[in-house]
Design a protein around this motif. Structure first.
Motif, PDB file in Angstrom:
ATOM      1  N   PHE A 122      37.578  39.776  38.973  1.00 59.34           N
ATOM      2  CA  PHE A 122      37.944  41.245  39.146  1.00 59.34           C
ATOM      3  C   PHE A 122      37.072  41.613  40.364  1.00 59.34           C
ATOM      4  O   PHE A 122      37.580  42.619  41.308  1.00 59.34           O
ATOM      5  CB  PHE A 122      37.574  42.133  37.711  1.00 59.34           C
ATOM      6  CG  PHE A 122      37.506  43.494  38.045  1.00 59.34           C
ATOM      7  CD1 PHE A 122      38.693  44.218  38.165  1.00 59.34           C
ATOM      8  CD2 PHE A 122      36.231  44.071  38.480  1.00 59.34           C
ATOM      9  CE1 PHE A 122      38.877  45.620  38.537  1.00 59.34           C
ATOM     10  CE2 PHE A 122      36.023  45.423  38.778  1.00 59.34           C
ATOM     11  CZ  PHE A 122      37.498  46.199  38.473  1.00 59.34           C
ATOM     12  N   MET A 123      35.746  41.362  40.381  1.00 56.70           N
ATOM     13  CA  MET A 123      35.236  41.851  41.647  1.00 56.70           C
ATOM     14  C   MET A 123      35.476  41.021  42.864  1.00 56.70           C
ATOM     15  O   MET A 123      35.634  41.783  43.881  1.00 56.70           O
ATOM     16  CB  MET A 123      33.648  41.430  41.187  1.00 56.70           C
ATOM     17  CG  MET A 123      32.753  42.190  40.234  1.00 56.70           C
ATOM     18  SD  MET A 123      32.918  44.129  40.314  1.00 56.70           S
ATOM     19  CE  MET A 123      31.839  44.123  41.683  1.00 56.70           C
ATOM     20  N   LEU A 124      35.920  40.059  42.760  1.00 60.59           N
ATOM     21  CA  LEU A 124      36.391  39.284  43.874  1.00 60.59           C
ATOM     22  C   LEU A 124      37.550  39.946  44.279  1.00 60.59           C
ATOM     23  O   LEU A 124      37.829  40.131  45.642  1.00 60.59           O
ATOM     24  CB  LEU A 124      36.542  37.927  43.587  1.00 60.59           C
ATOM     25  CG  LEU A 124      37.157  36.971  44.603  1.00 60.59           C
ATOM     26  CD1 LEU A 124      36.274  36.858  46.002  1.00 60.59           C
ATOM     27  CD2 LEU A 124      37.365  35.403  44.311  1.00 60.59           C
ATOM     28  N   TYR A 134      39.108  42.897  43.650  1.00 62.28           N
ATOM     29  CA  TYR A 134      39.144  44.392  43.855  1.00 62.28           C
ATOM     30  C   TYR A 134      38.093  44.822  45.149  1.00 62.28           C
ATOM     31  O   TYR A 134      38.531  45.716  45.755  1.00 62.28           O
ATOM     32  CB  TYR A 134      38.719  45.168  42.548  1.00 62.28           C
ATOM     33  CG  TYR A 134      38.804  46.472  42.472  1.00 62.28           C
ATOM     34  CD1 TYR A 134      40.206  47.158  42.355  1.00 62.28           C
ATOM     35  CD2 TYR A 134      37.925  47.512  42.788  1.00 62.28           C
ATOM     36  CE1 TYR A 134      40.193  48.511  42.457  1.00 62.28           C
ATOM     37  CE2 TYR A 134      38.166  48.785  42.919  1.00 62.28           C
ATOM     38  CZ  TYR A 134      39.468  49.670  42.913  1.00 62.28           C
ATOM     39  OH  TYR A 134      39.513  50.821  42.868  1.00 62.28           O
ATOM     40  N   TYR A 135      37.014  44.106  45.166  1.00 67.19           N
ATOM     41  CA  TYR A 135      36.175  44.584  46.149  1.00 67.19           C
ATOM     42  C   TYR A 135      36.172  43.527  47.288  1.00 67.19           C
ATOM     43  O   TYR A 135      35.252  43.893  48.193  1.00 67.19           O
ATOM     44  CB  TYR A 135      34.942  44.630  45.464  1.00 67.19           C
ATOM     45  CG  TYR A 135      34.661  45.843  44.804  1.00 67.19           C
ATOM     46  CD1 TYR A 135      34.647  47.335  45.318  1.00 67.19           C
ATOM     47  CD2 TYR A 135      34.759  45.942  43.273  1.00 67.19           C
ATOM     48  CE1 TYR A 135      34.836  48.391  44.647  1.00 67.19           C
ATOM     49  CE2 TYR A 135      34.603  46.983  42.576  1.00 67.19           C
ATOM     50  CZ  TYR A 135      34.493  48.225  43.023  1.00 67.19           C
ATOM     51  OH  TYR A 135      34.492  49.303  42.339  1.00 67.19           O
ATOM     52  N   ARG A 136      36.798  42.428  47.143  1.00 65.70           N
ATOM     53  CA  ARG A 136      36.923  41.567  48.450  1.00 65.70           C
ATOM     54  C   ARG A 136      35.675  40.968  48.607  1.00 65.70           C
ATOM     55  O   ARG A 136      34.828  40.557  47.845  1.00 65.70           O
ATOM     56  CB  ARG A 136      37.703  42.118  49.617  1.00 65.70           C
ATOM     57  CG  ARG A 136      39.023  42.732  49.305  1.00 65.70           C
ATOM     58  CD  ARG A 136      39.733  43.517  50.312  1.00 65.70           C
ATOM     59  NE  ARG A 136      41.128  44.187  49.880  1.00 65.70           N
ATOM     60  CZ  ARG A 136      41.749  44.809  50.934  1.00 65.70           C
ATOM     61  NH1 ARG A 136      41.608  44.798  51.912  1.00 65.70           N
ATOM     62  NH2 ARG A 136      42.662  45.286  50.079  1.00 65.70           N
ATOM     63  N   VAL A 137      35.437  41.105  50.148  1.00 64.79           N
ATOM     64  CA  VAL A 137      33.832  40.541  50.474  1.00 64.79           C
ATOM     65  C   VAL A 137      32.743  40.921  49.640  1.00 64.79           C
ATOM     66  O   VAL A 137      32.039  40.082  49.245  1.00 64.79           O
ATOM     67  CB  VAL A 137      33.764  40.601  52.045  1.00 64.79           C
ATOM     68  CG1 VAL A 137      32.561  39.872  52.403  1.00 64.79           C
ATOM     69  CG2 VAL A 137      35.118  39.882  52.635  1.00 64.79           C
ATOM     70  N   PRO A 138      32.681  42.361  49.517  1.00 66.53           N
ATOM     71  CA  PRO A 138      31.426  42.737  48.771  1.00 66.53           C
ATOM     72  C   PRO A 138      31.427  42.307  47.406  1.00 66.53           C
ATOM     73  O   PRO A 138      30.567  41.839  46.523  1.00 66.53           O
ATOM     74  CB  PRO A 138      31.512  44.176  48.755  1.00 66.53           C
ATOM     75  CG  PRO A 138      32.360  44.562  49.818  1.00 66.53           C
ATOM     76  CD  PRO A 138      33.220  43.430  50.201  1.00 66.53           C
ATOM     77  N   GLY A 139      32.659  41.881  46.825  1.00 70.93           N
ATOM     78  CA  GLY A 139      33.020  41.217  45.541  1.00 70.93           C
ATOM     79  C   GLY A 139      32.335  39.880  45.720  1.00 70.93           C
ATOM     80  O   GLY A 139      31.737  39.441  44.301  1.00 70.93           O
ATOM     81  N   ILE A 140      32.417  39.203  46.609  1.00 67.23           N
ATOM     82  CA  ILE A 140      31.692  37.842  46.735  1.00 67.23           C
ATOM     83  C   ILE A 140      30.507  37.887  46.574  1.00 67.23           C
ATOM     84  O   ILE A 140      29.603  37.184  45.657  1.00 67.23           O
ATOM     85  CB  ILE A 140      32.047  37.097  47.905  1.00 67.23           C
ATOM     86  CG1 ILE A 140      33.799  36.826  48.055  1.00 67.23           C
ATOM     87  CG2 ILE A 140      31.475  35.587  48.147  1.00 67.23           C
ATOM     88  CD1 ILE A 140      34.268  36.116  49.240  1.00 67.23           C
ATOM     89  N   ILE A 141      29.903  38.884  47.212  1.00 65.41           N
ATOM     90  CA  ILE A 141      28.248  38.997  47.032  1.00 65.41           C
ATOM     91  C   ILE A 141      27.867  39.610  45.639  1.00 65.41           C
ATOM     92  O   ILE A 141      26.873  39.092  45.112  1.00 65.41           O
ATOM     93  CB  ILE A 141      28.014  40.326  48.109  1.00 65.41           C
ATOM     94  CG1 ILE A 141      28.433  39.975  49.552  1.00 65.41           C
ATOM     95  CG2 ILE A 141      26.422  40.667  47.899  1.00 65.41           C
ATOM     96  CD1 ILE A 141      27.592  38.823  50.317  1.00 65.41           C
TER      97      ILE A 141
END
Length: 412
Positions: free
Chosen positions: A259-261, A263-270
């Motif tokens: 979900f984080m990956l 929905y938030y893309r690059v910040p989601g990876i962080i």
């Protein structure tokens, strides 16, 4: 130069977290030294490995808390010598004691061990019993003038006479104190004691001295107990509960990472990298604190994973709002953390307060749930406000987050 330094720091941080996670979940062998994985270092409760749960009730009238505490100490001493490190003996209400022994399944042996009265005795170097618990009037632990833990003993009239004769006979020799077959302490007689008051030194800590004093004062179980509930959890049922809990936890965590990956893309990876560190730190804390994990504890742990992600969501949403006002990415990230901080602290501190109340007033599974909740939330605040912030800052400096579209933001 600054961009190159940020890239190196980012890669080192990710590599460190990866090695840390691999070691935690799979273990690591370096020469003759082996780091055990969490599956071997975290204690598993009765509901995860099977065992016996007994609820004992004090018979007769009301009992004061000190007497109940002494009874718990004596029972703990008896069941712990069975070699089960995860044994739990705890007060439940005003007259009941809950005993949980993982890995043991013979309820009759356990009940016989717990219910027996017990015998305290002072034994001389000639192996002859000098006096018993009936001769002891009082025993208290304290810190002496040398700042060392000690136990103050006081005997009744009968014990006073017996002890005076014994200390005169065995001066310079040890008089051992036993509870059943277990030696509590083995102090050496320094002088003839005729007033019925003695001091025992040699305890490592005040807590150890307090436990010994309680056992000596009790002499035997100070109350009569009756088992009102005996529950046996089979080993197969416990193993199934563990495997199902781990499976549910893995699936839930995977969905959160995806979900984080997405929905938030690059910040989601962080956020995902920070979340992996969070999981490893929490499990490491459980191992270090000798936490006994139960099904309820696993539920508390999974709940804190959601709350750890919630902190990242607050930070990213605040950052998005700043980007929409036209600020630079670096300024927006800084402002996002600053604006999200009060909300993160408010929500987590109130949950910690609830966890503390549950832990202080609850018993058994409730305590396990509360403890994992408190530990998880404290570490989630740490990872969100340090790891996520650090990695996000490096990602901006190295150009990994160079466009507002990387945050999923479009300016009109």
């Amino acid at each position: 130069m600054k961009k190159k330094k940020s890239v190196i720091l980012f890669l080192i941080s990710v590599l460190f977290i990866g090695i840390f996670a691999f070691t935690g979940f799979h273990g690591l062998t370096i020469g003759d030294y082996r780091l055990k994985p969490f599956t071997e270092t975290i204690n598993k409760g009765l509901d995860l490995q099977g065992g016996i749960s007994i609820l004992e009730e004090v018979q007769g009238g009301a009992v004061d808390s000190k007497t109940l505490d002494r009874t718990i100490e004596l029972i703990s001493m008896r069941v712990n010598k069975m070699g089960v490190s995860e044994t739990m003996v705890a007060k439940e209400g005003n007259k009941r004691i809950r005993i949980e022994i993982p890995g043991k399944f013979d309820s009759k042996v356990i009940l016989d061990t717990v219910a027996k009265s017990g015998e305290l005795k002072f034994v001389g170097p000639d192996k002859v019993t000098i006096l018993t618990g009936k001769d002891v009037k009082n025993a208290t632990a304290y810190t002496n003038d040398d700042n060392q833990p000690a136990i103050s003993l006081e005997f009744n009239e009968t014990g006073k006479k017996k002890f005076a004769i014994a200390t005169q006979k065995f001066i310079g020799q040890p008089i051992a104190i036993y509870m059943d077959a277990d030696q509590l302490t083995n102090p050496t007689v320094q002088a003839v004691i005729s007033d019925g008051k003695a001091v025992i030194t040699g305890s490592k800590t005040l807590e150890e001295a307090s436990k010994q004093a309680q056992i000596i004062k009790s002499g035997a179980l100070p109350v009569t107990l009756k088992a009102v509930s005996v529950k046996t959890v089979g080993a197969t049922l416990g193993t199934n509960a563990l495997s199902q809990s781990m499976k549910a936890g893995a699936i839930g965590t995977l969905f959160i990472l995806l979900f984080m990956l997405l929905y938030y893309r690059v910040p989601g990876i962080i956020a995902d990298i920070s979340l992996i560190l969070y999981v490893v730190l929490v499990l490491g804390a459980f191992s270090a604190l000798n936490v006994t994990l139960t099904v309820a504890g696993i539920a508390g742990f999974l709940l804190t994973i959601g709350m750890a992600v919630d902190a990242n969501v607050l930070i990213f949403e605040r950052t998005r709002e700043e980007l929409k006002t036209g600020k630079s990415i670096k300024a927006s990230v800084h402002a996002g953390f600053h604006r999200a901080l009060p909300s993160i602290l408010d929500s987590n501190i109130t949950t910690i307060i609830s966890g503390v109340v549950l832990y202080s007033m609850g018993t058994g599974a409730v305590k396990g749930f509360a403890l994992t909740l408190i530990v998880g939330i404290v570490i989630s605040i740490f990872t969100a406000l340090t790891c996520t912030k650090f990695l996000l800052k490096l990602a901006v400096e190295m150009g990994l987050l160079s466009k507002i579209s990387h945050f999923g933001v479009k300016r009109g």
